[in-house]
Design a protein around this motif. Structure first.
Motif, PDB file in Angstrom:
ATOM      1  N   ALA A  84       0.826  -1.216   0.000  1.00  0.00           N
ATOM      2  CA  ALA A  84       0.000   0.000   0.000  1.00  0.00           C
ATOM      3  C   ALA A  84       0.856   1.260   0.000  1.00  0.00           C
ATOM      4  CB  ALA A  84      -0.937   0.011   1.210  1.00  0.00           C
ATOM      5  N   VAL A  85       2.123   1.131   0.382  1.00  0.00           N
ATOM      6  CA  VAL A  85       3.037   2.280   0.354  1.00  0.00           C
ATOM      7  C   VAL A  85       3.681   2.308  -1.025  1.00  0.00           C
ATOM      8  CG1 VAL A  85       5.089   3.318   1.384  1.00  0.00           C
ATOM      9  CG2 VAL A  85       3.429   2.166   2.831  1.00  0.00           C
ATOM     10  N   ARG A  86       3.095   3.130  -1.911  1.00  0.00           N
ATOM     11  CA  ARG A  86       3.486   3.087  -3.311  1.00  0.00           C
ATOM     12  C   ARG A  86       4.274   4.301  -3.752  1.00  0.00           C
ATOM     13  NH1 ARG A  86      -2.309   1.834  -5.774  1.00  0.00           N
ATOM     14  NH2 ARG A  86      -2.783   3.275  -4.083  1.00  0.00           N
ATOM     15  N   ASP A  87       4.119   5.410  -3.023  1.00  0.00           N
ATOM     16  CA  ASP A  87       4.761   6.649  -3.451  1.00  0.00           C
ATOM     17  C   ASP A  87       5.001   7.522  -2.222  1.00  0.00           C
ATOM     18  OD1 ASP A  87       2.190   7.280  -2.807  1.00  0.00           O
ATOM     19  OD2 ASP A  87       1.549   7.676  -4.858  1.00  0.00           O
ATOM     20  N   ARG A  88       5.492   8.735  -2.447  1.00  0.00           N
ATOM     21  CA  ARG A  88       5.830   9.595  -1.317  1.00  0.00           C
ATOM     22  C   ARG A  88       4.614   9.956  -0.459  1.00  0.00           C
ATOM     23  NH1 ARG A  88       9.769  14.469  -2.493  1.00  0.00           N
ATOM     24  NH2 ARG A  88       8.560  14.662  -4.403  1.00  0.00           N
ATOM     25  N   PRO A  89       3.476  10.349  -1.063  1.00  0.00           N
ATOM     26  CA  PRO A  89       2.335  10.677  -0.195  1.00  0.00           C
ATOM     27  C   PRO A  89       1.840   9.484   0.635  1.00  0.00           C
ATOM     28  CG  PRO A  89       2.007  11.584  -2.388  1.00  0.00           C
ATOM     29  CD  PRO A  89       3.222  10.707  -2.462  1.00  0.00           C
ATOM     30  N   SER A  90       1.834   8.280   0.048  1.00  0.00           N
ATOM     31  CA  SER A  90       1.350   7.148   0.830  1.00  0.00           C
ATOM     32  C   SER A  90       2.356   6.772   1.915  1.00  0.00           C
ATOM     33  CB  SER A  90       1.021   5.955  -0.063  1.00  0.00           C
ATOM     34  OG  SER A  90       2.141   5.548  -0.801  1.00  0.00           O
ATOM     35  N   ALA A  91       3.661   6.970   1.631  1.00  0.00           N
ATOM     36  CA  ALA A  91       4.666   6.725   2.664  1.00  0.00           C
ATOM     37  C   ALA A  91       4.508   7.730   3.801  1.00  0.00           C
ATOM     38  CB  ALA A  91       6.070   6.814   2.062  1.00  0.00           C
ATOM     39  N   LEU A  92       4.215   8.977   3.433  1.00  0.00           N
ATOM     40  CA  LEU A  92       4.007   9.996   4.469  1.00  0.00           C
ATOM     41  C   LEU A  92       2.767   9.673   5.294  1.00  0.00           C
ATOM     42  CD1 LEU A  92       5.144  12.826   5.441  1.00  0.00           C
ATOM     43  CD2 LEU A  92       3.187  13.784   4.207  1.00  0.00           C
ATOM     44  N   ALA A  93       1.705   9.239   4.626  1.00  0.00           N
ATOM     45  CA  ALA A  93       0.472   8.869   5.342  1.00  0.00           C
ATOM     46  C   ALA A  93       0.762   7.772   6.355  1.00  0.00           C
ATOM     47  CB  ALA A  93      -0.595   8.411   4.346  1.00  0.00           C
ATOM     48  N   ALA A  94       1.527   6.758   5.933  1.00  0.00           N
ATOM     49  CA  ALA A  94       1.862   5.655   6.839  1.00  0.00           C
ATOM     50  C   ALA A  94       2.757   6.139   7.974  1.00  0.00           C
ATOM     51  CB  ALA A  94       2.548   4.531   6.058  1.00  0.00           C
ATOM     52  N   GLY A  95       3.750   6.967   7.642  1.00  0.00           N
ATOM     53  CA  GLY A  95       4.687   7.450   8.659  1.00  0.00           C
ATOM     54  C   GLY A  95       4.003   8.304   9.713  1.00  0.00           C
ATOM     55  N   VAL A  96       3.172   9.253   9.260  1.00  0.00           N
ATOM     56  CA  VAL A  96       2.463  10.120  10.202  1.00  0.00           C
ATOM     57  C   VAL A  96       1.526   9.288  11.075  1.00  0.00           C
ATOM     58  CG1 VAL A  96       0.702  11.931  10.371  1.00  0.00           C
ATOM     59  CG2 VAL A  96       2.652  12.228   8.830  1.00  0.00           C
ATOM     60  N   ALA A  97       0.823   8.358  10.450  1.00  0.00           N
ATOM     61  CA  ALA A  97      -0.115   7.524  11.215  1.00  0.00           C
ATOM     62  C   ALA A  97       0.625   6.706  12.269  1.00  0.00           C
ATOM     63  CB  ALA A  97      -0.886   6.597  10.271  1.00  0.00           C
ATOM     64  N   ALA A  98       1.794   6.164  11.903  1.00  0.00           N
ATOM     65  CA  ALA A  98       2.560   5.348  12.853  1.00  0.00           C
ATOM     66  C   ALA A  98       3.034   6.191  14.037  1.00  0.00           C
ATOM     67  CB  ALA A  98       3.753   4.704  12.147  1.00  0.00           C
ATOM     68  N   VAL A  99       3.563   7.380  13.741  1.00  0.00           N
ATOM     69  CA  VAL A  99       4.089   8.233  14.810  1.00  0.00           C
ATOM     70  C   VAL A  99       2.962   8.687  15.732  1.00  0.00           C
ATOM     71  CG1 VAL A  99       5.154  10.478  15.287  1.00  0.00           C
ATOM     72  CG2 VAL A  99       6.109   8.989  13.510  1.00  0.00           C
ATOM     73  N   VAL A 100       1.846   9.123  15.144  1.00  0.00           N
ATOM     74  CA  VAL A 100       0.719   9.566  15.966  1.00  0.00           C
ATOM     75  C   VAL A 100       0.171   8.396  16.788  1.00  0.00           C
ATOM     76  CG1 VAL A 100      -1.614  10.532  15.933  1.00  0.00           C
ATOM     77  CG2 VAL A 100       0.133  11.461  14.414  1.00  0.00           C
ATOM     78  N   ALA A 101       0.123   7.220  16.186  1.00  0.00           N
ATOM     79  CA  ALA A 101      -0.396   6.053  16.908  1.00  0.00           C
ATOM     80  C   ALA A 101       0.472   5.744  18.125  1.00  0.00           C
ATOM     81  CB  ALA A 101      -0.459   4.840  15.982  1.00  0.00           C
ATOM     82  N   LEU A 102       1.791   5.875  17.960  1.00  0.00           N
ATOM     83  CA  LEU A 102       2.694   5.617  19.089  1.00  0.00           C
ATOM     84  C   LEU A 102       2.513   6.683  20.173  1.00  0.00           C
ATOM     85  CD1 LEU A 102       5.919   4.543  17.174  1.00  0.00           C
ATOM     86  CD2 LEU A 102       4.409   3.108  18.567  1.00  0.00           C
ATOM     87  N   ALA A 103       2.376   7.936  19.728  1.00  0.00           N
ATOM     88  CA  ALA A 103       2.234   9.027  20.697  1.00  0.00           C
ATOM     89  C   ALA A 103       0.889   8.979  21.407  1.00  0.00           C
ATOM     90  CB  ALA A 103       2.414  10.367  19.985  1.00  0.00           C
ATOM     91  N   ALA A 104      -0.117   8.435  20.732  1.00  0.00           N
ATOM     92  CA  ALA A 104      -1.489   8.489  21.247  1.00  0.00           C
ATOM     93  C   ALA A 104      -1.912   7.177  21.896  1.00  0.00           C
ATOM     94  CB  ALA A 104      -2.453   8.844  20.114  1.00  0.00           C
ATOM     95  N   GLN A 105      -0.938   6.331  22.228  1.00  0.00           N
ATOM     96  CA  GLN A 105      -1.270   5.008  22.753  1.00  0.00           C
ATOM     97  C   GLN A 105      -2.105   5.046  24.028  1.00  0.00           C
ATOM     98  OE1 GLN A 105       2.697   3.199  22.549  1.00  0.00           O
ATOM     99  NE2 GLN A 105       1.684   1.301  22.052  1.00  0.00           N
ATOM    100  N   ASN A 106      -1.927   6.092  24.820  1.00  0.00           N
ATOM    101  CA  ASN A 106      -2.655   6.126  26.095  1.00  0.00           C
ATOM    102  C   ASN A 106      -3.911   6.978  26.046  1.00  0.00           C
ATOM    103  OD1 ASN A 106      -0.798   4.421  27.395  1.00  0.00           O
ATOM    104  ND2 ASN A 106       0.623   6.138  27.598  1.00  0.00           N
ATOM    105  N   MET A 107      -4.344   7.310  24.842  1.00  0.00           N
ATOM    106  CA  MET A 107      -5.580   8.087  24.749  1.00  0.00           C
ATOM    107  C   MET A 107      -6.763   7.249  25.230  1.00  0.00           C
ATOM    108  SD  MET A 107      -5.428  10.366  21.290  1.00  0.00           S
ATOM    109  CE  MET A 107      -7.127  10.867  21.463  1.00  0.00           C
ATOM    110  N   PRO A 108      -7.768   7.914  25.802  1.00  0.00           N
ATOM    111  CA  PRO A 108      -8.889   7.152  26.368  1.00  0.00           C
ATOM    112  C   PRO A 108      -9.606   6.308  25.318  1.00  0.00           C
ATOM    113  CG  PRO A 108      -9.323   9.514  26.385  1.00  0.00           C
ATOM    114  CD  PRO A 108      -7.894   9.344  26.033  1.00  0.00           C
ATOM    115  N   TYR A 109     -10.135   5.188  25.761  1.00  0.00           N
ATOM    116  CA  TYR A 109     -10.946   4.273  24.940  1.00  0.00           C
ATOM    117  C   TYR A 109     -10.196   3.725  23.732  1.00  0.00           C
ATOM    118  CZ  TYR A 109     -14.278   7.109  27.507  1.00  0.00           C
ATOM    119  OH  TYR A 109     -14.925   7.803  28.488  1.00  0.00           O
ATOM    120  N   ASN A 110      -8.862   3.733  23.751  1.00  0.00           N
ATOM    121  CA  ASN A 110      -8.088   3.279  22.580  1.00  0.00           C
ATOM    122  C   ASN A 110      -8.449   4.058  21.323  1.00  0.00           C
ATOM    123  OD1 ASN A 110      -8.478   0.814  24.478  1.00  0.00           O
ATOM    124  ND2 ASN A 110      -6.592   0.417  23.352  1.00  0.00           N
TER     125      ASN A 110
END
Lengths: 249, 111
Positions: A180-206
């Motif tokens: 699914a990571v085919r080009d620069r925008p999709s790589a950025l989408a995956a990268g941002v999502a991964a970083v935010v997911a790690l930072a937001a791990q303790n947000m309420p209700y998952n």
């Protein structure tokens, strides 16, 4: 409208090779469902209600972490939003059918049913039995998906915890993420999502997953506007989604 | 997990999925999804998948694991297989075997 057996069989023939990918994916989904303590009946029930592999695995992952009801439903909604595009693409071809039939066809809609049907309908004359071709692709996939999740859930229930079968979820998502990571925008989408997911791990209700996914989607779309400000053509969409959805039910 | 809660969750998941699938098929006029929506949807797979994978790999949990986290190297190997083969089954098989071997090597409990 009479039933066209030949159109149904044409759909079946087209989709048959895809079964090889769908069956193990369904089994992994069943194994993962058993891994978080769902019964085989519940695993098959989820497949019957949702019938969309990636969203089912995401829901299983969230359920296993004890996520809130609306977070699971919201995540499933986002993961399955792509079906609106399929729905829009198929609508002109299926307009002559009664609404209840269109609703039934919508229920069995998958990446495959959409992609094969649109490619076929473009080639065939106006009187082609489109409903039956679509059903020929969609219904066998439905049967395989139900069977495979049942088998997987039955197997998964027998396996001891030391086998760590919960690892099936990240593995399956890695298998889907890499292509699914085919080009620069999709790589950025995956990268941002991964970083935010790690930072937001303790947000309420998952709810971190949902926030991270939406951040990644926004980043990808915004960066595409910057890097390549052209919208994809309709034909390019069909090919791309077909390829990308090749493993998805 | 509470049985009624699970089934009502499945129904809700099914309803929101059917809404997307039925959307434009049931609309009478020639409605089309807006371009920004079309563009944003392309990024649903990479974003959602990465948002699920990253915390799964980063968290050190499970008592079944040894002193070293076997999941991250197993996942990286699986990613390599996914990139080369594009096969869910091959990725799954290699990833699971790598996890078992690494867990065993690092002295994790296999109960």
């Amino acid at each position: 409208m009479t039933f066209s057996r030949s159109a149904f069989l044409a759909g079946l023939r087209d989709v048959a090779p895809m079964m090889l990918g769908v069956a193990p994916f369904g089994m992994i989904t069943g194994v993962a469902a058993a891994g978080i303590g769902l019964t085989p009946l519940q695993a098959v029930g989820m497949s019957a209600f949702v019938f969309a592999g990636a969203s089912q695995l995401a829901a299983i992952s969230l359920l296993g972490q004890g996520a809130a009801f609306w977070v699971v439903v919201g995540t499933v909604f986002v993961v399955n939003l792509r079906h609106t595009m399929y729905s829009a693409s198929l609508a002109p071809w299926l307009r002559s059918l009664v609404p209840s039939m269109r609703l039934a066809l919508a229920y069995v809609m998958t990446d495959h049913a959409y992609a094969f049907s649109v490619l076929r309908f473009r080639r065939e004359p106006a009187d082609y039995p489109r409903r039956d071709y679509y059903l020929g692709v969609a219904v066998p996939l439905w049967g395989i998906w139900m069977t495979a999740t049942a088998v997987g859930a039955g197997l998964g229930a027998q396996v001891p915890a030391g086998w760590q079968l919960d690892f099936a979820i990240p593995l399956t998502f890695i298998a889907l993420l890499v292509p699914a990571v085919r080009d620069r925008p999709s790589a950025l989408a995956a990268g941002v999502a991964a970083v935010v997911a790690l930072a937001a791990q303790n947000m309420p209700y998952n709810s971190g997953l949902l926030v991270a996914a939406l951040s990644g989607i926004a980043a990808g779309a915004a960066s595409e506007a910057r890097w390549s400000p052209t919208t994809p053509t309709a034909s390019g969409d069909v090919e791309g989604e077909h390829r990308q959805g090749a493993e998805d039910a | 997990v509470n049985d009624l809660a699970v089934w009502s969750l499945f129904v809700a998941m099914g309803v929101v999925t059917l809404v997307s699938r039925a959307s434009f098929l049931l609309l009478q006029d020639r409605a089309e999804p807006p371009p920004f929506f079309r563009r944003a949807l392309q990024y649903v797979p990479p974003a959602v998948l990465a948002a699920i994978v990253a915390p799964e790999l980063a968290s050190t949990r499970s008592a079944a694991m040894g002193p070293l986290d076997a999941r991250l190297p197993a996942a990286l190997l699986a990613a390599l297989v996914a990139w080369r083969t594009r096969s869910v089954l091959a990725t799954f098989a290699v990833g699971m075997v790598a996890l078992w071997v690494l867990t065993w090597l690092t002295g994790g409990a296999v109960s």
